[in-house]
Design an enzyme around this catalytic site. Structure first.
Site, PDB file in Angstrom:
ATOM      1  N   GLU A  19       0.869  -1.193   0.000  1.00  0.00           N
ATOM      2  CA  GLU A  19       0.000   0.000   0.000  1.00  0.00           C
ATOM      3  C   GLU A  19       0.896   1.231   0.000  1.00  0.00           C
ATOM      4  O   GLU A  19       1.813   1.337   0.802  1.00  0.00           O
ATOM      5  CB  GLU A  19      -0.909  -0.011   1.235  1.00  0.00           C
ATOM      6  CG  GLU A  19      -1.694   1.272   1.468  1.00  0.00           C
ATOM      7  CD  GLU A  19      -2.586   1.677   0.295  1.00  0.00           C
ATOM      8  OE1 GLU A  19      -3.480   0.902  -0.071  1.00  0.00           O
ATOM      9  OE2 GLU A  19      -2.353   2.783  -0.266  1.00  0.00           O
TER      10      GLU A  19
ATOM     11  N   GLY B  89      -6.686   0.978   3.853  1.00  0.00           N
ATOM     12  CA  GLY B  89      -8.150   1.070   3.787  1.00  0.00           C
ATOM     13  C   GLY B  89      -8.622   1.748   2.514  1.00  0.00           C
ATOM     14  O   GLY B  89      -9.791   1.652   2.150  1.00  0.00           O
ATOM     15  N   GLY B  90      -7.708   2.469   1.840  1.00  0.00           N
ATOM     16  CA  GLY B  90      -8.042   3.044   0.534  1.00  0.00           C
ATOM     17  C   GLY B  90      -9.096   4.135   0.584  1.00  0.00           C
ATOM     18  O   GLY B  90      -9.299   4.806   1.607  1.00  0.00           O
ATOM     19  N   THR B  91      -9.778   4.296  -0.521  1.00  0.00           N
ATOM     20  CA  THR B  91     -10.688   5.428  -0.718  1.00  0.00           C
ATOM     21  C   THR B  91     -11.875   5.409   0.241  1.00  0.00           C
ATOM     22  O   THR B  91     -12.161   6.411   0.906  1.00  0.00           O
ATOM     23  CB  THR B  91     -11.225   5.415  -2.170  1.00  0.00           C
ATOM     24  OG1 THR B  91     -10.124   5.334  -3.057  1.00  0.00           O
ATOM     25  CG2 THR B  91     -12.040   6.656  -2.470  1.00  0.00           C
ATOM     26  N   CYS B  92     -12.590   4.286   0.315  1.00  0.00           N
ATOM     27  CA  CYS B  92     -13.842   4.244   1.076  1.00  0.00           C
ATOM     28  C   CYS B  92     -13.606   4.703   2.511  1.00  0.00           C
ATOM     29  O   CYS B  92     -14.312   5.558   3.034  1.00  0.00           O
ATOM     30  CB  CYS B  92     -14.427   2.833   1.039  1.00  0.00           C
ATOM     31  SG  CYS B  92     -15.997   2.722   1.888  1.00  0.00           S
TER      32      CYS B  92
ATOM     33  N   HIS C 103     -45.373  -2.456   9.875  1.00  0.00           N
ATOM     34  CA  HIS C 103     -45.918  -1.094   9.928  1.00  0.00           C
ATOM     35  C   HIS C 103     -45.375  -0.368  11.151  1.00  0.00           C
ATOM     36  O   HIS C 103     -45.298  -0.964  12.222  1.00  0.00           O
ATOM     37  CB  HIS C 103     -47.450  -1.153  10.012  1.00  0.00           C
ATOM     38  CG  HIS C 103     -48.060   0.201  10.203  1.00  0.00           C
ATOM     39  ND1 HIS C 103     -48.172   1.104   9.175  1.00  0.00           N
ATOM     40  CD2 HIS C 103     -48.538   0.818  11.326  1.00  0.00           C
ATOM     41  CE1 HIS C 103     -48.725   2.214   9.638  1.00  0.00           C
ATOM     42  NE2 HIS C 103     -48.953   2.064  10.936  1.00  0.00           N
TER      43      HIS C 103
HETATM   44  C1  LIG Z   1     -16.300  11.124  -2.198  1.00  0.00           C
HETATM   45  C2  LIG Z   1     -16.591   9.665  -2.442  1.00  0.00           C
HETATM   46  C3  LIG Z   1     -17.679   9.065  -1.843  1.00  0.00           C
HETATM   47  C4  LIG Z   1     -17.961   7.723  -2.067  1.00  0.00           C
HETATM   48  N1  LIG Z   1     -19.053   7.188  -1.467  1.00  0.00           N
HETATM   49  C5  LIG Z   1     -19.354   5.894  -1.689  1.00  0.00           C
HETATM   50  C6  LIG Z   1     -20.478   5.292  -1.073  1.00  0.00           C
HETATM   51  O1  LIG Z   1     -21.216   5.941  -0.326  1.00  0.00           O
HETATM   52  N2  LIG Z   1     -20.739   3.977  -1.321  1.00  0.00           N
HETATM   53  C7  LIG Z   1     -19.935   3.239  -2.136  1.00  0.00           C
HETATM   54  O2  LIG Z   1     -20.213   2.056  -2.334  1.00  0.00           O
HETATM   55  N3  LIG Z   1     -18.849   3.774  -2.729  1.00  0.00           N
HETATM   56  C8  LIG Z   1     -18.540   5.080  -2.519  1.00  0.00           C
HETATM   57  N4  LIG Z   1     -17.426   5.610  -3.118  1.00  0.00           N
HETATM   58  C9  LIG Z   1     -16.587   4.761  -3.972  1.00  0.00           C
HETATM   59  C10 LIG Z   1     -15.702   3.845  -3.120  1.00  0.00           C
HETATM   60  O3  LIG Z   1     -14.954   4.613  -2.213  1.00  0.00           O
HETATM   61  C11 LIG Z   1     -14.771   2.972  -3.965  1.00  0.00           C
HETATM   62  O4  LIG Z   1     -15.525   2.390  -4.990  1.00  0.00           O
HETATM   63  C12 LIG Z   1     -14.179   1.903  -3.072  1.00  0.00           C
HETATM   64  O5  LIG Z   1     -13.276   2.495  -2.161  1.00  0.00           O
HETATM   65  C13 LIG Z   1     -13.507   0.758  -3.825  1.00  0.00           C
HETATM   66  O6  LIG Z   1     -12.224   1.076  -4.122  1.00  0.00           O
HETATM   67  P1  LIG Z   1     -11.144  -0.021  -4.492  1.00  0.00           P
HETATM   68  O7  LIG Z   1     -11.280  -1.239  -3.659  1.00  0.00           O
HETATM   69  O8  LIG Z   1     -11.159  -0.198  -5.941  1.00  0.00           O
HETATM   70  O9  LIG Z   1      -9.774   0.713  -4.140  1.00  0.00           O
HETATM   71  P2  LIG Z   1      -9.454   1.951  -3.227  1.00  0.00           P
HETATM   72  O10 LIG Z   1     -10.290   1.963  -2.012  1.00  0.00           O
HETATM   73  O11 LIG Z   1      -9.437   3.162  -4.080  1.00  0.00           O
HETATM   74  O12 LIG Z   1      -7.994   1.607  -2.758  1.00  0.00           O
HETATM   75  C14 LIG Z   1      -6.912   1.502  -3.636  1.00  0.00           C
HETATM   76  C15 LIG Z   1      -5.630   1.573  -2.836  1.00  0.00           C
HETATM   77  O13 LIG Z   1      -4.535   1.240  -3.684  1.00  0.00           O
HETATM   78  C16 LIG Z   1      -3.436   2.058  -3.342  1.00  0.00           C
HETATM   79  N5  LIG Z   1      -2.520   2.096  -4.480  1.00  0.00           N
HETATM   80  C17 LIG Z   1      -2.749   2.654  -5.706  1.00  0.00           C
HETATM   81  N6  LIG Z   1      -1.696   2.449  -6.511  1.00  0.00           N
HETATM   82  C18 LIG Z   1      -0.776   1.764  -5.777  1.00  0.00           C
HETATM   83  C19 LIG Z   1       0.532   1.274  -6.049  1.00  0.00           C
HETATM   84  N7  LIG Z   1       1.106   1.430  -7.247  1.00  0.00           N
HETATM   85  N8  LIG Z   1       1.201   0.635  -5.054  1.00  0.00           N
HETATM   86  C20 LIG Z   1       0.631   0.458  -3.834  1.00  0.00           C
HETATM   87  N9  LIG Z   1      -0.595   0.900  -3.528  1.00  0.00           N
HETATM   88  C21 LIG Z   1      -1.297   1.537  -4.487  1.00  0.00           C
HETATM   89  C22 LIG Z   1      -4.084   3.400  -3.023  1.00  0.00           C
HETATM   90  O14 LIG Z   1      -3.220   4.170  -2.196  1.00  0.00           O
HETATM   91  C23 LIG Z   1      -5.360   2.985  -2.312  1.00  0.00           C
HETATM   92  O15 LIG Z   1      -5.182   2.934  -0.917  1.00  0.00           O
HETATM   93  C24 LIG Z   1     -17.117   6.959  -2.892  1.00  0.00           C
HETATM   94  C25 LIG Z   1     -15.985   7.542  -3.480  1.00  0.00           C
HETATM   95  C26 LIG Z   1     -15.728   8.884  -3.263  1.00  0.00           C
HETATM   96  C27 LIG Z   1     -14.518   9.494  -3.913  1.00  0.00           C
END
Ligand SMILES: Cc1cc2nc3c(=O)[nH]c(=O)nc-3n(C[C@H](O)[C@H](O)[C@H](O)COP(=O)(O)OP(=O)(O)OC[C@H]3O[C@@H](n4cnc5c(N)ncnc54)[C@H](O)[C@@H]3O)c2cc1C
Length: 461
Positions: free
Chosen positions: A34, A39-42, A441
């Protein structure tokens, strides 16, 4: 010298950690890489922080409506964004730490912090380390897309990630992008107290949703004092003192909009450009998404792509479902497929929109004879009792098979209530099963069977 593993997982989004857990518990030696926050985006910049802030915005909205419920507030509601942010950071931080702990306690799992890059189909470098494995899983997600707009380099702008760091209220927030992210932030900041203008290039908000959904959402947002501008075909940016001026070139309305801060919410770009995919021979499409088959295998044997980076979904639940598909196929000798899943998601404005299956446009494209039923939330007792009667629920049914093809619940509790429809769709049961079910209900869900008694051919009211 490479260090050998049974599997390498790149990225700790919604698929990576769960897959690491399954593989390591199956006895495989796993490396997880990572480069950002675990934990990434979510967890860090997506669902968790935004929905935590949506809860604050909802509380502010309800407090302003106190008189509607017979309450007397002594002073006007004031939102302290520092405290809103602190609450959001606490919730998001706890979620991140729990994923970190999970990874630390997995047997046979080694965590690397750094940026991974393919050197060959079975080798990945992370800083000075070289890792090798016969199986590599890519879960690298996506980032906010920054569009090419004339003058954008002259102004500062926020993205869905950097906006979450604000601890003050922007006096006037301009939001470019009238889709899910733009609308959630737009309503949230309006309820916090900002002036908000949402600018959409297309003729209506949420162009992929049904027109009645778009129109009702537009009315809800305008009712809260949000300025909406559609058909903004040529957007340009310029700085005027402390203000940001956007040239809009809309067909109607003023040719520009001014504000103090600018949020760009125009979609996401997959994080696949600096991954060395060319050195592994992994194919991407023209938008940068990794091309995968129905079981999430790339064109290179031994490499899979899961989550947002494969373009097959853009949600936490689609990414997690990708993990379930890959794990079941690899470890449980099953044959699960992406095409088995039914489209489902929610939009977290208030009231929320819960969606399952096909939209009206998609239904029409199938050419099937269908039946439709619709019910306004003003005729849902629970909504009336809560004083939240905006929106409607509707469902589309295949006239011959009697199976439900699609549904939308735009209204209080819509994000939860939609699941009773979704589960009947997964069961491939006729709508009559749901129509005859006895629901509790007073709930929003109790009106779904009642609505189904009202089915009519599509296009007739
Ligand atoms: C503002 C916002 C609100 C959202 N709200 C919702 C919601 O309410 N409900 C919902 O279902 N979805 C929502 N989403 C979408 C959701 O967050 C993503 O679909 C979800 O996180 C799935 O992402 P993922 O598993 O593909 O990877 P991500 O969670 O994006 O994680 C990818 C990880 O890979 C890492 N990475 C990237 N490249 C490399 C590399 N070369 N080497 C090592 N690590 C790397 C990154 O740092 C990141 O931590 C929202 C998104 C945003 C932006």
């Amino acid at each position: 010298m490479a260090t050998f593993y049974d599997a390498i997982i790149i990225g700790t989004g919604q698929a990576g950690p769960a897959l690491a857990d399954r593989l390591s518990r199956a006895g495989m030696k796993v490396a997880v890489v990572e480069r950002g926050l675990v934990g990434g985006t979510c967890v860090n910049t997506g669902c968790t922080p935004t929905k935590t802030m949506v809860a604050s915005a909802y509380a502010a909205h309800l407090a302003r409506r106190a008189a509607d419920f017979g309450l007397a507030l002594e002073a006007p509601v004031r939102v302290d964004l520092k405290r809103v942010k602190a609450r959001k950071d606490a919730v998001s931080g706890a979620s991140r730490r729990s994923v970190e702990q999970w990874l630390q306690t997995m047997p046979n799992c080694t965590y690397f912090h750094g940026s991974a890059r393919f050197r060959s189909p079975q080798e990945v470098s992370v800083d000075t380390n070289v890792l090798a494995a016969p199986k590599i899983f890519v879960n690298v997600g996506a980032r906010p897309r920054v569009p090419v707009l004339p003058g954008l380099d002259q102004v500062s702008y926020l993205t869905s990630s950097s906006l979450l760091d604000l601890d003050f209220l922007p006096p006037h927030l301009l939001v470019v992008g009238g889709s899910y992210v733009g609308l959630e932030f737009g309503q949230m900041f309006r309820r916090f107290g900002s002036e908000v203008t949402i600018i959409e290039m297309g003729p209506r908000l949420l162009s992929r949703e049904d027109e009645d959904v778009s129109t009702t959402i537009q009315e809800i947002l305008e009712g809260e004092g949000i300025h909406l501008r559609t058909n903004a075909e040529c957007i340009s940016a310029a700085r005027q003192g402390n203000q940001i001026d956007l040239g809009l070139n809309c067909r109607t309305g003023a040719p520009s909009a001014s504000g103090t801060h600018l949020l760009l919410a125009v979609g996401r770009t997959p994080n696949t450009d600096d991954l060395g995919l060319e050195d592994a021979g992994v194919a991407r499409d023209k938008h940068g998404y990794i091309i995968v088959d129905d079981q999430l295998r790339t064109n290179v044997p031994g490499i899979w792509a899961l989550g947002d980076c494969n373009g097959k979904g853009a949600f936490t639940h689609t990414s997690y479902n990708d993990f379930e598909i890959v794990a079941a196929n690899l470890l449980d000798h099953e044959s699960r497929r992406v095409s088995d899943r039914i489209q489902a998601y929610a939009l977290y404005i208030d009231p929320p929109l819960g969606r399952a299956g096909l939209t009206d446009t998609q239904v029409r494209a199938t050419g099937k004879p269908v039946l439709v039923a619709k019910r306004p939330m003003t005729r849902v007792a629970r909504a009336v009792e809560k004083g939240e009667t905006q929106g409607f629920m509707k469902v589309v049914v295949d006239r011959e098979s009697k199976q439900i093809l699609g549904a939308a619940i735009l209204g209080t509790g819509g994000d939860e209530a939609i699941h009773s429809i979704l589960d009947v769709m997964y069961a491939k049961a006729p709508y009559t099963v749901l129509q005859r079910a006895m629901h509790i209900h007073p709930t929003v869900s109790e009106l779904i069977p009642t609505m189904l008694q009202d089915l009519k051919p599509l296009g007739k009211s």
